[in-house]
Design a protein around this motif. Structure first.
Motif, PDB file in Angstrom:
ATOM      1  N   SER A  82      15.162  -1.350  -0.073  1.00 11.92           N
ATOM      2  CA  SER A  82      14.796  -0.158  -0.800  1.00 11.92           C
ATOM      3  C   SER A  82      14.944   1.092   0.094  1.00 11.92           C
ATOM      4  O   SER A  82      15.474   2.074  -0.359  1.00 11.92           O
ATOM      5  CB  SER A  82      13.483  -0.306  -1.611  1.00 11.92           C
ATOM      6  N   VAL A  83      14.659   0.908   1.182  1.00 15.77           N
ATOM      7  CA  VAL A  83      14.642   2.272   2.188  1.00 15.77           C
ATOM      8  C   VAL A  83      15.997   2.554   2.277  1.00 15.77           C
ATOM      9  O   VAL A  83      16.522   3.881   1.914  1.00 15.77           O
ATOM     10  CB  VAL A  83      13.881   1.884   3.241  1.00 15.77           C
ATOM     11  N   PRO A  84      17.072   1.875   2.600  1.00 17.58           N
ATOM     12  CA  PRO A  84      18.443   2.345   2.828  1.00 17.58           C
ATOM     13  C   PRO A  84      18.860   2.875   1.342  1.00 17.58           C
ATOM     14  O   PRO A  84      19.754   3.944   1.372  1.00 17.58           O
ATOM     15  CB  PRO A  84      19.189   1.080   3.157  1.00 17.58           C
TER      16      PRO A  84
ATOM     17  N   SER B 205       7.713   7.877   3.694  1.00 18.39           N
ATOM     18  CA  SER B 205       6.693   7.271   2.728  1.00 18.39           C
ATOM     19  C   SER B 205       7.207   6.033   1.492  1.00 18.39           C
ATOM     20  O   SER B 205       6.448   5.598   1.096  1.00 18.39           O
ATOM     21  CB  SER B 205       6.751   8.517   1.506  1.00 18.39           C
ATOM     22  N   ALA B 206       8.347   5.735   1.804  1.00 13.80           N
ATOM     23  CA  ALA B 206       9.006   4.559   1.025  1.00 13.80           C
ATOM     24  C   ALA B 206       8.706   3.306   1.942  1.00 13.80           C
ATOM     25  O   ALA B 206       9.334   2.414   1.243  1.00 13.80           O
ATOM     26  CB  ALA B 206      10.272   4.843   0.671  1.00 13.80           C
ATOM     27  N   MET B 207       8.271   3.257   3.364  1.00 15.16           N
ATOM     28  CA  MET B 207       8.296   2.185   3.890  1.00 15.16           C
ATOM     29  C   MET B 207       7.216   1.068   3.260  1.00 15.16           C
ATOM     30  O   MET B 207       6.514   1.119   2.175  1.00 15.16           O
ATOM     31  CB  MET B 207       7.891   2.576   5.211  1.00 15.16           C
ATOM     32  N   ALA B 208       7.650  -0.238   3.613  1.00 19.26           N
ATOM     33  CA  ALA B 208       6.563  -1.420   3.561  1.00 19.26           C
ATOM     34  C   ALA B 208       5.199  -0.993   3.638  1.00 19.26           C
ATOM     35  O   ALA B 208       4.738  -0.279   4.369  1.00 19.26           O
ATOM     36  CB  ALA B 208       7.200  -2.751   4.096  1.00 19.26           C
ATOM     37  N   PRO B 209       4.239  -1.894   3.031  1.00 21.56           N
ATOM     38  CA  PRO B 209       2.886  -1.783   3.142  1.00 21.56           C
ATOM     39  C   PRO B 209       2.622  -1.926   4.924  1.00 21.56           C
ATOM     40  O   PRO B 209       3.237  -2.694   5.535  1.00 21.56           O
ATOM     41  CB  PRO B 209       2.435  -2.918   2.431  1.00 21.56           C
ATOM     42  N   MET B 210       1.365  -1.239   5.093  1.00 18.73           N
ATOM     43  CA  MET B 210       1.057  -1.170   6.530  1.00 18.73           C
ATOM     44  C   MET B 210       0.513  -2.616   6.936  1.00 18.73           C
ATOM     45  O   MET B 210      -0.205  -2.953   6.403  1.00 18.73           O
ATOM     46  CB  MET B 210       0.137  -0.015   6.759  1.00 18.73           C
ATOM     47  N   ILE B 211       0.925  -3.106   8.059  1.00 16.13           N
ATOM     48  CA  ILE B 211       0.359  -4.408   8.544  1.00 16.13           C
ATOM     49  C   ILE B 211      -1.169  -4.241   8.941  1.00 16.13           C
ATOM     50  O   ILE B 211      -1.882  -5.018   8.808  1.00 16.13           O
ATOM     51  CB  ILE B 211       1.354  -4.806   9.858  1.00 16.13           C
ATOM     52  N   THR B 212      -1.392  -3.198   9.821  1.00 17.34           N
ATOM     53  CA  THR B 212      -2.821  -2.875   9.968  1.00 17.34           C
ATOM     54  C   THR B 212      -3.595  -2.860   8.920  1.00 17.34           C
ATOM     55  O   THR B 212      -4.858  -3.313   8.904  1.00 17.34           O
ATOM     56  CB  THR B 212      -2.926  -1.704  10.845  1.00 17.34           C
TER      57      THR B 212
ATOM     58  N   THR C  86       4.670   3.060   8.748  1.00 13.00           N
ATOM     59  CA  THR C  86       5.519   4.138   9.425  1.00 13.00           C
ATOM     60  C   THR C  86       5.754   3.905  11.028  1.00 13.00           C
ATOM     61  O   THR C  86       6.439   4.890  11.500  1.00 13.00           O
ATOM     62  CB  THR C  86       4.881   5.309   9.008  1.00 13.00           C
ATOM     63  N   ALA C  87       4.885   3.180  11.461  1.00 12.26           N
ATOM     64  CA  ALA C  87       5.408   2.957  12.897  1.00 12.26           C
ATOM     65  C   ALA C  87       6.035   1.828  13.365  1.00 12.26           C
ATOM     66  O   ALA C  87       7.359   1.808  13.740  1.00 12.26           O
ATOM     67  CB  ALA C  87       3.753   2.774  13.565  1.00 12.26           C
ATOM     68  N   PHE C  88       5.662   0.462  12.878  1.00 12.06           N
ATOM     69  CA  PHE C  88       6.452  -0.745  13.244  1.00 12.06           C
ATOM     70  C   PHE C  88       7.860  -0.842  12.700  1.00 12.06           C
ATOM     71  O   PHE C  88       8.761  -1.255  13.405  1.00 12.06           O
ATOM     72  CB  PHE C  88       5.499  -2.054  13.094  1.00 12.06           C
ATOM     73  N   MET C  89       7.869  -0.616  11.323  1.00 12.54           N
ATOM     74  CA  MET C  89       9.111  -0.501  10.552  1.00 12.54           C
ATOM     75  C   MET C  89       9.691   0.970  10.555  1.00 12.54           C
ATOM     76  O   MET C  89      10.943   1.098  10.609  1.00 12.54           O
ATOM     77  CB  MET C  89       8.651  -1.045   9.221  1.00 12.54           C
ATOM     78  N   GLY C  90       8.701   1.934  10.357  1.00 11.07           N
ATOM     79  CA  GLY C  90       9.314   3.304  10.041  1.00 11.07           C
ATOM     80  C   GLY C  90      10.128   3.819  11.286  1.00 11.07           C
ATOM     81  O   GLY C  90      11.185   4.547  10.981  1.00 11.07           O
ATOM     82  N   LEU C  91       9.643   3.873  12.452  1.00 13.74           N
ATOM     83  CA  LEU C  91      10.190   4.362  13.593  1.00 13.74           C
ATOM     84  C   LEU C  91      11.427   3.933  13.881  1.00 13.74           C
ATOM     85  O   LEU C  91      12.454   4.343  14.048  1.00 13.74           O
ATOM     86  CB  LEU C  91       9.252   4.451  14.697  1.00 13.74           C
TER      87      LEU C  91
ATOM     88  N   VAL D   3      10.118  -5.119  20.153  1.00 18.08           N
ATOM     89  CA  VAL D   3       8.884  -6.002  20.020  1.00 18.08           C
ATOM     90  C   VAL D   3       7.943  -5.751  18.700  1.00 18.08           C
ATOM     91  O   VAL D   3       7.419  -6.736  18.190  1.00 18.08           O
ATOM     92  CB  VAL D   3       8.105  -5.226  21.367  1.00 18.08           C
ATOM     93  N   ALA D   4       8.115  -4.334  18.270  1.00 18.01           N
ATOM     94  CA  ALA D   4       7.133  -4.378  17.024  1.00 18.01           C
ATOM     95  C   ALA D   4       7.865  -5.172  15.940  1.00 18.01           C
ATOM     96  O   ALA D   4       7.057  -5.828  15.093  1.00 18.01           O
ATOM     97  CB  ALA D   4       7.497  -2.762  16.554  1.00 18.01           C
ATOM     98  N   LEU D   5       9.170  -5.002  15.536  1.00 18.15           N
ATOM     99  CA  LEU D   5       9.984  -5.735  14.541  1.00 18.15           C
ATOM    100  C   LEU D   5       9.848  -7.415  14.752  1.00 18.15           C
ATOM    101  O   LEU D   5       9.632  -8.042  13.717  1.00 18.15           O
ATOM    102  CB  LEU D   5      11.384  -5.528  14.615  1.00 18.15           C
ATOM    103  N   PHE D   6       9.839  -7.927  15.967  1.00 16.45           N
ATOM    104  CA  PHE D   6       9.475  -9.325  16.352  1.00 16.45           C
ATOM    105  C   PHE D   6       8.182  -9.568  15.794  1.00 16.45           C
ATOM    106  O   PHE D   6       7.881 -10.712  15.273  1.00 16.45           O
ATOM    107  CB  PHE D   6       9.780  -9.398  17.824  1.00 16.45           C
TER     108      PHE D   6
END
Length: 298
Positions: A290-292, A254-261, A101-106, A197-200
């Motif tokens: 899936s998110v779109p 809630s539908a975002m990909a699994p968390m990297i951390t 929810t941070a790197f991808m979600g935001l 930076v996060a998405l890279f």
């Protein structure tokens, strides 16, 4: 369109740089430090005071907890049915119980809903996903790897996490007239670095090598994370009478990909590291579709 171009472009560039070895292998640790210690705290500091707070905003934090607690109920049962060992069950539970929810979600929230929705997404990330990672995630990693769980270590992890400290400061600032205009401008500029930076960094760490061999646990885990979990959050939204942008942002988070951390935590706890890595790569790739789709359905 420009937001999605940036999102996809940063992911592809990260993946390309890793494959071509145009940056050192430890680059993600440096980039992660920038995101976690500078860009994300700046975003929290500048966005939270801008949110007109209302009691129903608690639903934004509630959504990721539905995903995490639901995974704790569903994944172990699924593991028994499919004869998984503890290591595999723990890896799936950690990666698919906690969302990116941070790197991808935001970035995706900003691309789909616009910058005014980022504050709600930050609440879902900080009070939802991060708190779940720092408490429930630590417990899951310890239990499934046979380690002991200490309440003091969990509390220290939460209190010393830079974005959480920024959240406390931002909530206090929200009670005042706000930041001086010059400081708000500085925070805005630092926060703008989070998306590229996060998405890279996400793209740089994507690995697909074991995906086909581990297709059964990956498919089972992602069926929960990308489909059933947001469907459960939608059910609670209907139950509580939550609608509009608050509902839609919470469900897409809630539908975002699994968390990297969480994947890193699973690997560190020796919970089938190849599965954790492959789950992240496949989950991130599928979530770009899936998110779109969830956004369009909502």
């Amino acid at each position: 369109m420009s937001s999605f171009a940036l999102l996809l472009g940063a992911l592809v560039l990260g993946y390309l740089f890793a494959r071509r070895e145009w940056m050192p292998a430890h680059a993600p640790s440096v980039l992660n430090a920038w995101v976690i210690r500078i860009a994300l705290p700046a975003l929290v500091l500048v966005q939270i005071p801008r949110i007109p707070f209302a009691p129903e905003l608690a639903f934004a934090a509630f959504g990721p907890w539905v995903v995490a607690i639901g995974a704790c109920l569903v994944i172990p049962l699924l593991g028994r049915l499919l004869a998984w060992d503890r290591s595999r069950t723990g890896a799936v539970l950690l990666t698919c119980g906690l969302g990116n929810t941070a790197f991808m979600g935001l970035p995706m929230t900003q691309a789909l809903f616009g910058p005014q929705a980022v504050g709600t997404a930050v609440i879902a990330d900080q009070l939802g996903s991060f708190m779940a990672l720092s408490t429930l995630g630590v417990i899951v990693a310890a239990v499934f790897s046979g380690q002991s769980v200490r309440a003091g270590a969990i509390a220290r992890r939460v209190l010393l996490f830079p974005p959480f400290g920024a959240l406390i400061i931002a909530l206090l600032v929200a009670l005042t007239p706000g930041w001086p205009s010059w400081l708000e401008t500085v925070l805005d500029r630092l926060a703008e670095t989070l998306t590229p930076v996060a998405l890279f960094t996400v793209g740089f760490q994507m690995r697909f090598g074991d995906a086909w061999r581990l297709r059964q646990p990956i498919a089972a885990g992602l069926a929960w994370k990308l489909l059933l979990a947001p469907l459960c959050v939608l059910g609670f939204a209907l139950l509580f009478g939550i609608d509009g942008e608050l509902r839609d942002v919470t469900i897409t988070q809630s539908a975002m990909a699994p968390m990297i951390t969480a994947g890193i935590m699973a690997a560190d706890a020796r919970l089938e590291p190849p599965l954790a890595t492959a789950m992240l790569a496949v989950g991130i790739s599928l979530s770009l579709i899936s998110v779109p789709v969830w956004f369009l359905l909502l």
